[in-house]
Design an enzyme around this catalytic site. Sequence first.
Site, short mmCIF file in Angstrom:
data_model
loop_
_atom_site.label_atom_id
_atom_site.label_comp_id
_atom_site.label_asym_id
_atom_site.label_seq_id
_atom_site.Cartn_x
_atom_site.Cartn_y
_atom_site.Cartn_z
CG HIS A 82 -0.26 -0.32 2.48
ND1 HIS A 82 0.11 -1.52 2.85
CD2 HIS A 82 0.08 0.57 3.55
CE1 HIS A 82 0.54 -1.57 4.22
NE2 HIS A 82 0.70 -0.16 4.49
CG HIS A 119 0.96 5.15 4.15
ND1 HIS A 119 -0.03 4.98 5.22
CD2 HIS A 119 1.79 3.85 4.25
CE1 HIS A 119 0.28 3.82 5.78
NE2 HIS A 119 1.35 3.17 5.41
P1 5GP Z 1 1.94 -0.02 7.33
O1 5GP Z 1 2.50 0.36 8.72
O2 5GP Z 1 1.62 -1.27 7.00
O3 5GP Z 1 2.53 0.98 6.20
O4 5GP Z 1 0.38 0.82 7.56
C1 5GP Z 1 -0.81 0.01 7.33
C2 5GP Z 1 -1.83 1.10 7.44
O5 5GP Z 1 -3.22 0.40 7.41
C3 5GP Z 1 -1.83 1.69 8.91
O6 5GP Z 1 -2.00 3.30 8.75
C4 5GP Z 1 -3.35 1.40 9.48
O7 5GP Z 1 -4.05 2.34 9.98
C5 5GP Z 1 -4.11 1.14 8.23
N1 5GP Z 1 -4.97 -0.05 8.30
C6 5GP Z 1 -4.98 -1.22 9.17
N2 5GP Z 1 -6.11 -1.96 9.36
C7 5GP Z 1 -6.80 -1.34 8.48
C8 5GP Z 1 -8.44 -1.49 7.91
O8 5GP Z 1 -9.03 -2.56 8.49
N3 5GP Z 1 -9.09 -0.54 7.23
C9 5GP Z 1 -8.32 0.80 6.84
N4 5GP Z 1 -8.78 1.49 6.22
N5 5GP Z 1 -7.01 0.95 7.29
C10 5GP Z 1 -6.20 -0.01 7.95
#
Ligand code: 5GP
Length: 149
Positions: free
Chosen positions: A100, A102
């Site tokens: 993903h 951001h």
């Molecule tokens: P990472 O640290 O993996 O780059 O970020 C994962 C992101 O996914 C986090 O910012 C977290 O808030 C978001 N996230 C985790 N679970 C969910 C979910 O069920 N729905 C949504 N919309 N965001 C999620």
Amino acid sequence: MSGCIFCRIVAGTAPSTRVYEDDTLCAFLDIRPITRGHTLVIPKQHATDLDDLDPALGARLFTLGHRLAKAVRRSDLGADGANLVVNDGKAAFQTVHHVHLHVVPRQHGDRLTFAKGFLLRRPHDTESTAAAIRTGLDRLATEEKETRA
Ligand code: 5GP
Ligand code: ZN
């Protein structure tokens, strides 16, 4: 991948507030936003990390992130810029193992709000936030059409 929360969001078996969707990509609000309008762009097809991601799809992912960065500047969120970030792998603090990007809207002088948002990660009014981003995308498309005309 049935155990993957983002695959479930794509399939519609887990909730999300979507701002954009096409055949290969989906963009929705982060459930724990750092700033208002914090959006995640994902490929619909599961890829665990950048090692696992088709480069052409990676290019499309960034193109949509790019559009969203332009859209939030044109939206009523009042963004002056955005942070575009990929946390690639556990070592880089990736917590959801479906690639993903951001897109985190920023404003001039928002250093304190940003730091607070980073610690608290509280949701804002999701429907109006998503509507503002969609309007930003529409404004961008109109602008592009006018430039081409
Ligand atoms: P990472 O640290 O993996 O780059 O970020 C994962 C992101 O996914 C986090 O910012 C977290 O808030 C978001 N996230 C985790 N679970 C969910 C979910 O069920 N729905 C949504 N919309 N965001 C999620
Ligand atoms: Zn997945």
